[in-house]
Write an enzyme that holds these catalytic residues in place. Sequence first.
Site, PDB file in Angstrom:
ATOM      1  N   ASP A 551       0.788  -0.992  -0.039  1.00 45.92           N
ATOM      2  CA  ASP A 551       0.153  -0.039   0.070  1.00 45.92           C
ATOM      3  C   ASP A 551       0.692   1.804   0.290  1.00 45.92           C
ATOM      4  O   ASP A 551       2.069   1.543   1.124  1.00 45.92           O
ATOM      5  CB  ASP A 551      -1.212  -0.148   0.628  1.00 45.92           C
ATOM      6  CG  ASP A 551      -2.219   1.393   1.004  1.00 45.92           C
ATOM      7  OD1 ASP A 551      -2.290   1.067   0.296  1.00 45.92           O
ATOM      8  OD2 ASP A 551      -1.450   2.011   2.130  1.00 45.92           O
ATOM      9  N   HIS A 554       4.778   4.086  -2.908  1.00 45.18           N
ATOM     10  CA  HIS A 554       5.656   5.165  -3.295  1.00 45.18           C
ATOM     11  C   HIS A 554       5.735   6.112  -2.560  1.00 45.18           C
ATOM     12  O   HIS A 554       6.297   7.320  -2.561  1.00 45.18           O
ATOM     13  CB  HIS A 554       4.819   5.927  -4.945  1.00 45.18           C
ATOM     14  CG  HIS A 554       3.430   6.622  -4.178  1.00 45.18           C
ATOM     15  ND1 HIS A 554       2.467   5.095  -4.305  1.00 45.18           N
ATOM     16  CD2 HIS A 554       2.717   7.199  -4.322  1.00 45.18           C
ATOM     17  CE1 HIS A 554       1.162   5.231  -4.353  1.00 45.18           C
ATOM     18  NE2 HIS A 554       0.666   6.628  -3.795  1.00 45.18           N
ATOM     19  N   ASP A 679     -11.063   0.785  -4.408  1.00 49.74           N
ATOM     20  CA  ASP A 679     -10.713   2.478  -4.389  1.00 49.74           C
ATOM     21  C   ASP A 679     -11.530   3.492  -5.320  1.00 49.74           C
ATOM     22  O   ASP A 679     -11.589   4.306  -5.169  1.00 49.74           O
ATOM     23  CB  ASP A 679      -9.336   2.750  -4.671  1.00 49.74           C
ATOM     24  CG  ASP A 679      -8.214   2.262  -3.799  1.00 49.74           C
ATOM     25  OD1 ASP A 679      -8.173   1.886  -2.512  1.00 49.74           O
ATOM     26  OD2 ASP A 679      -6.930   1.701  -4.254  1.00 49.74           O
TER      27      ASP A 679
END
Length: 1548
Positions: A551, A554, A679
């Site tokens: 999760d 980045h 999402d």
Amino acid sequence: MTALDTLTSHEVFLLPLTDDGTPDVSMQYIYLKAPTNPPYVVRFEIEGTSSICRQGSLWVNIPEPGERFRREHFRRYELRPDFNGTIAIDVPIPMAGAFAFYTTYSPLPDFSTSSRINPEPTRTPTYYIDVEPKLTLGNDQLPLDALSVFSVVHKFMGKYPDQWEKHLKGIGQRGYNMVHFTPLMERGDSDSPYSIRNQLKFDHLCFPNGEKDVATMIEKMEKEHGLLGVIDVVWNHTANNSEWLEEHPEVGYNLETAPWLESALELDTALLEFGNRLDTYGLPAVLKSVDDLQKVITGVKEHVIQPMSLWQYYVVNVERDVRLVMEIWIKGSGATVDDMEDIIGAKDWPLERKADYLLSHNFTQRNHLGPRFGKKIDPTVGAALLIALYGHHGPQSDESAAKQTMKDILNELNVPFYKDYNTDVDAIQRELFNRVKYLRVDDHGPKLGAIGPRSPFIESYFTRLPSNATTKKHNPKSLALVNNGWIWVADALKDHAGSDSRAYLRREVIVWGDCVKLRYGKSPQDNPFLWEFMTKYTRLMAKYFAGFRIDNCHSTPIWVSEYLLDQARDVRPNLAIFAELFTGVEETDYVFMKRLGISSLVREAMQAWSTEELSRVVHMHGGRPIGSFEVDEISTNDGTDLVAKKSNGVNGIQAIGEEKVHRIKRSPLHALFMDCTHDNEVPAQKRDARDTLPNAALVDICACATGSVMGYDEIYPRHLDIVNEKRVYSSIYSEGKVTVETDVGIGGVKKLLNQLHTLMGQDGYDETFIDHQGEYITVHRVHPQSRKGYFVVAHTAFPGYGDGHGSLRPVHLAGTDAKLLGSWSLSVDDSEKALRDVLSEKALLKGLPSEISNFDGVSIDSKNNETVITVPSNFPPGGVALFETSMPGAEHSEGLDRFVTTGARSAFNGLDLIDLNFVLYRCEAEEHDFLGGGDGVYTIPDYGNLVYAGLQGWWSVLKDVIRDNNLGHPICNHLREGQWALGWIISRLRRLAKHLSRPSLGEVAEWFEQRFSAIKKLPNFLLPRYFALVIRTAYQASRDRGISFMSDNIQHGQSFLKSLAMVSIQQTGYTKSASLYPSKSVPSLAAGLPHFASSWTRCWGRDVFISLRGLFLATGRYEEAREHIKAFASVLKHGMIPNLLSDGKSPRYNSRDSVWFFLQNVQDYTKMAPDGDRLLKEKVFRRFLPYDDTFFDFDDSRAYSKESSIKDIIQEVLQRHATGLSFREANAGPGLDMQMKPEGFQIDVHVDWETGLIFGGNQSNCGTWMDKMGESEKAGSKGVPGTPRDGAAIEITGLLYSALTWVSQLHQAGKYNHSGVKTSTGQTISFAAWASKIHQNFERCFYIPRSPSEDLAHDINPTLVNRRGIYKDLYRSGKEYEDYQLRPNFPIAMTVVPDLFTPSRALHALELADTILRGPTGMATLDPSDLNYRPYYNNSEDSADFHTAKGRNYHQGPEWLWPTGFFLRALLRFDLMRRDNEEGRLEAFQQVERRLKGCKRAIESSPWAGLTELTNRGGEFCGDSSPTQAWSAGCLIDLFYDAKELAAEKKS
């Protein structure tokens, strides 16, 4: 390290490293398939004496089989260089993961003859090898491309096992094989699964028995439902109510661990208070419009930013720092002007420079914020500046002026800081405006309502820990922790809560108020508790789950992810890694992929906003185009491969047995392609609910891991709010058996799609064709060998399209049979009532009413070897048709691949070197010459002519087409349009076989006939692929056959050397118009192609004997060398060999240097060929009479009536020169040379017996290799040579001396009858005496001393010296200044007779040439500082420029390649002379290796597979250069031969 004794792996992945250690793979992304048993190997290959071989070692952390992986444990492989060869190091790959390698070495210093400081040892960057995990389910291996992943939000699954089991069963029934779970751990106050309260405890609300329930669930998933598990891991934040935060606030960013956040915290607190007091300021709490919002934002500056004096965090406190500076200055303590020399002259500095000086010397907090007025100058530096301005303090010092000056300087220093403050204030207001606008004003936002304590003005950037017994133990500054969040288009590798970021102050972070951002530091030592705690969490997850989805990958520090993944893989080596990675920069994506070994990046089809965009996304993840080339470039070694035998010779590992060698190429970024994620919005929200089916079908047909989410198949009407939603899943597919006929939702059809997706992934169906027409997308996915496949027609349903049907043109599938598996349409009741009913359900999440119907009317028509699929015009949006396809012509194509790529070695085994010249090469002129005017090279429409008729012509085009998979190239279009190329290749070979009476060529033609007959049956769109396979197989077999004839040095050599050696085959062959003899046809060596391919232009004496040593002797082609030596010996006349041979019919004797290169080659033959001295006794019949200048035709009775031995020829050359030559060329006049002036035809050569030097030529001819004659009447240059080089040329002098010393040694050994020659006066002089004269006078005549003080010992005219420390190009030429020109001819003399040169002088001269003359590939033919330097050659230039018209500057600056070979040979030899240890000798070889880079690139990229004749300045392309020249390659082969000999000398 412990080396393996043997390695029985059959598969090798080749990884070449460049000279600087970089992997020769685009983007340096190396992704390999799952491990095998026995393990395959990665073979690191490093050519020659690469720079990284200087005290070099390769370090890899790939564990040996049976060992655990430890990231910091690197094994060392010593790099033992071999200039001629290739280092090959085999490393087995025993497990999956992300492995690292690098090299350490001592950098190669710049070449220098003077003393120097050697660079410090260094290392390359770390590079990565990612290995796919080997996932298994039951007894089946699941490649990543076979995964069908299903996402669930665990809190909507209910309590385990009751509701979970039925849902998991339903998921498995639908053909999914992996379930992705959101985090299963205890949740925080927000109830979001991603806000984890305790990472070591499973959510007791779902799993009453905790870990035991999870273990049971995973076991049943795999054994009963055919499902693997993948879990979200959350590493970069924790729930704001995690109890362990209170014990360990140091895990977060607070004012103790991150003091630079003080201003951000103060602002955050002030904004919260401001929002609670809006009415006090007369500002609206309910924002009804943008105007209302603007009033509030304006109030922020007035009531928050200004009162808190935010500016104080940015600037220096001027009064404070002036006071401190003045105190030190007045006391006279601290720094002085003498201490800081760079301050002298400060009185004249402008104010800005004075401020910069203070900033650059010990300034505090220059680049980040700290406490108020945390920015400070060093007062001692300030005092030193005052001393420089006002002197030391004394009674007369003007303190007031000094104080004001320092104040002015500090105010100037603060100017950019105030600019930063103003910029940040603007950013704060802008970011607040945009965020609040979305939350409270925008129609598409949540419209949160009135601002107040229950709905704060801002989302707080900080979690303020409660005050309790635990937190009271800590410093209050540590109790406010930064919350986690993300930033639009931010640098993913930057810590936005770090000291170099002001994102939290500028309010740029879109924050998650329920999550605290974790502060790891750089290593476990920086935050021991956090690293240990998260390691336990990670290992617990790896214990149960086959994969991780990282999760916010980045936003997680990459070194943290790397460490934790190592921990996870220690528990489960074959761990699949998926990542949510949105860096926005492909290069950054690659950084994460490489370092973490990410298996796939999560991508989503629902992000597409139109059918066109969806088509593009499907194309991106669909796989390779149908008919793609075999990009693997697989080659098979049968155990005799020479590089393989050398593999790990220095490390004790040797490859044994047959190998399949794959060259590693760049892998695309792999995707987990979701039709929809948990999402984001579902089709019913974002498109049309009917698009659920076509969107899913298009995803499932893609050649990558695919996935979906619970509720998608059921057609849930809304994306689920994972924070606030309280209902649980319901699904019809969890209640009973799922079949394709299930008509509610799309689960039944999805089952079929998932099953086909898994089948295609397991079997390697990786080619697709995607077409987009209006609202239709069609995808055909096939197996690259069997050509079986599946075809999907999808009619999308995007907003605004309504019930319009559009139309799809009939689909034509050439050579393909198709079977309809099903066609379906989806109807969904998305009326307001239906939506209201579903959303009003209190306990269960449900889908919209829907129905899947079979759609009739799709037709399949098969005829004329093609299938036509027709979809009726009433095929509705949301419709999908699915077909199974096959290609009857490719039923056995798995065997076809093997068939077309085998048998070549046997078929080509009968070819000799001349056969190979025909099979591989032959330019247009050669083909016309040999086969007749109607035959030439092949022409490809819209591309042009191939450069060769043979295989190299095809391969030069195909190699780039294959590499780039460029199916749109004209050659591919041409092959798809017809089979002409196939027939042409066979026809040409058959004609050659008949013409030459060579059965061996017939066998090759038969091999092609059989392969082409097999592939002709395939649909035309597959022809490019299979044609390329056949050509590549044949090309490699013929090239290998050619190399097998070569010397050991070539066979064991690096690839560059082999490519050079192939030029000897390329340039040597039959033509009808050119031979070595007037009445006998034999193969001859061309000077270059295509310029010098046939007739009188083909065979040049000078070119032959500059090339012969490299192309024939060093390659082991002794017979060809002998034939050329004897042929030119037979035409000796005037003591010279002809420059233009013209078959011996009309030879032209106008080159003074050719005969000396000839004698050097005779000498080389005797020393290099087995029993080479026998050549001296061999006899040749003479075209002309010995010692007679009479010219007569080749058919005159006198021609070939006399016989001489090669020894006789040698003696005649030396004797004729000793007595002098003076003759006018036969047939002189315009018919012989239309550019030459009459006096140019006069050839005069004589010996100066004072020095022993040979002089010759005049200012109207050009008798050396620099032989360009002026041709322009307009420019007045006609008949005026560009470079006459009369007098004594330095290379001729060296070659003469070499011949004399050699024959003298032969005489002393009793192998040569003559002891010397007679002069024109009748005096006898021995060869030794003649050589002695040259030796005694050489440097006196040719050397230009570095110091004028030495001029008296040399023959120097100081007024003409342009450059010192060099050797003259000429001695006593017709224009004296030309003697002093720096040209690349002196290394020729250095190479053949190094003893003529003082080593230190020679090496210095070479150093200058290296700096001044050497280009990327060639040597400049003239010093750029010379007034005659003209480096751009254009033979067709029709100007009035005397220097350049008609290319008169051919040798006045353009960079010629063949002198590079002599230069590097000389450099290597003289550099080795000064080396007295192994390290130094290695450096000498490496300096040469470094200088070959340009030539290596040139031959690799040239379609002619050779090295060009010349380039323009700096290696620029020259259009008039012959693109492959014999001597350009030959002289570099000489270098490698010398290197072998010199290395052997040093060892002995």
